[in-house]
Structure formats: structure tokens, C-alpha cells
Design a protein around this motif. Structure first.
Motif, PDB file in Angstrom:
ATOM      1  N   PHE A   1       2.428  -1.270   5.007  1.00 51.94           N
ATOM      2  CA  PHE A   1       1.037  -1.680   5.190  1.00 51.94           C
ATOM      3  C   PHE A   1       0.849  -2.358   6.551  1.00 51.94           C
ATOM      4  CE2 PHE A   1      -2.703  -4.410   4.489  1.00 51.94           C
ATOM      5  CZ  PHE A   1      -3.608  -3.438   4.085  1.00 51.94           C
ATOM      6  N   ALA A   2       1.825  -3.157   6.967  1.00 56.60           N
ATOM      7  CA  ALA A   2       1.759  -3.808   8.281  1.00 56.60           C
ATOM      8  C   ALA A   2       1.752  -2.775   9.403  1.00 56.60           C
ATOM      9  CB  ALA A   2       2.924  -4.774   8.459  1.00 56.60           C
ATOM     10  N   ARG A   3       2.498  -1.687   9.235  1.00 58.87           N
ATOM     11  CA  ARG A   3       2.484  -0.609  10.235  1.00 58.87           C
ATOM     12  C   ARG A   3       1.108   0.048  10.313  1.00 58.87           C
ATOM     13  NH1 ARG A   3       8.250   2.616   9.550  1.00 58.87           N
ATOM     14  NH2 ARG A   3       9.569   0.807   9.951  1.00 58.87           N
ATOM     15  N   ILE A   4       0.467   0.208   9.168  1.00 63.81           N
ATOM     16  CA  ILE A   4      -0.877   0.793   9.153  1.00 63.81           C
ATOM     17  C   ILE A   4      -1.861  -0.129   9.863  1.00 63.81           C
ATOM     18  CG2 ILE A   4      -2.813   1.407   7.639  1.00 63.81           C
ATOM     19  CD1 ILE A   4      -0.708   2.495   5.655  1.00 63.81           C
ATOM     20  N   VAL A   5      -1.804  -1.418   9.552  1.00 65.00           N
ATOM     21  CA  VAL A   5      -2.692  -2.390  10.193  1.00 65.00           C
ATOM     22  C   VAL A   5      -2.474  -2.395  11.702  1.00 65.00           C
ATOM     23  CG1 VAL A   5      -3.226  -4.857  10.394  1.00 65.00           C
ATOM     24  CG2 VAL A   5      -2.948  -3.822   8.141  1.00 65.00           C
ATOM     25  N   GLY A   6      -1.211  -2.387  12.129  1.00 62.93           N
ATOM     26  CA  GLY A   6      -0.902  -2.356  13.554  1.00 62.93           C
ATOM     27  C   GLY A   6      -1.411  -1.091  14.219  1.00 62.93           C
ATOM     28  N   GLY A   7      -1.300   0.033  13.528  1.00 59.94           N
ATOM     29  CA  GLY A   7      -1.782   1.301  14.073  1.00 59.94           C
ATOM     30  C   GLY A   7      -3.290   1.346  14.245  1.00 59.94           C
TER      31      GLY A   7
END
Length: 77
Positions: free
Chosen positions: A10-16
Motif C-alpha cells: 500500500f505504501a508503494r501505491i501511495v508513493g506512486g
């Protein structure tokens, strides 16, 4: 790492999504560009994997696999 948690994905999605958000802040919503297209494709694929392959959805620990890429969805617990 070989094991990645739901929170890390989820953190990767937010960062993306940060690139797209930055464009909206800098250029305004009517003037967003195609610059974030690659990021959006990548995080969309990751979100789909989270639900379809890894069973990380609110419906429970179900894996939704495409039957031989035909588009049919099979639910597996």
C-alpha cells in the motif's frame, strides 16, 4: 525481501501516486500531463495483484485467478 506485507504494498501505491498529485499541485487539475502514465500503470497492476493474486482485499483471503487468461474469474480460498 521475499515477503512483502500489505502495508508495504500500500505504501508503494501511495508513493506512486505522488507524481500525479504533484502535477495537480504544480499545474492544476486541468493541466495534468501524461508524465504520470507509467506510474499509474505500475500501481494499477500492483493493486490488481494485491486483490487477484495475493488475496489482500476486504472480501477476505480469496485469490481471484483468471482461468487460462480467458477472462473468467475463479475464486479460490
Amino acid at each position: 525481501p521475499t515477503l512483502i506485507s500489505r502495508q508495504q504494498l500500500f505504501a508503494r501505491i501511495v508513493g506512486g501516486l505522488g507524481g500525479r498529485a504533484a502535477e495537480e499541485v504544480i499545474f492544476g487539475e486541468p493541466e495534468v500531463t501524461t508524465g504520470a502514465a507509467g506510474d499509474l500503470q505500475q500501481i494499477t497492476g500492483l493493486a490488481k495483484q494485491m486483490v487477484v493474486t495475493f488475496g489482500m482485499s476486504d472480501i477476505g483471503p480469496w485469490s481471484l485467478m483468471d482461468a487460462a487468461q480467458s477472462g473468467d474469474v475463479i475464486m479460490r480460498m
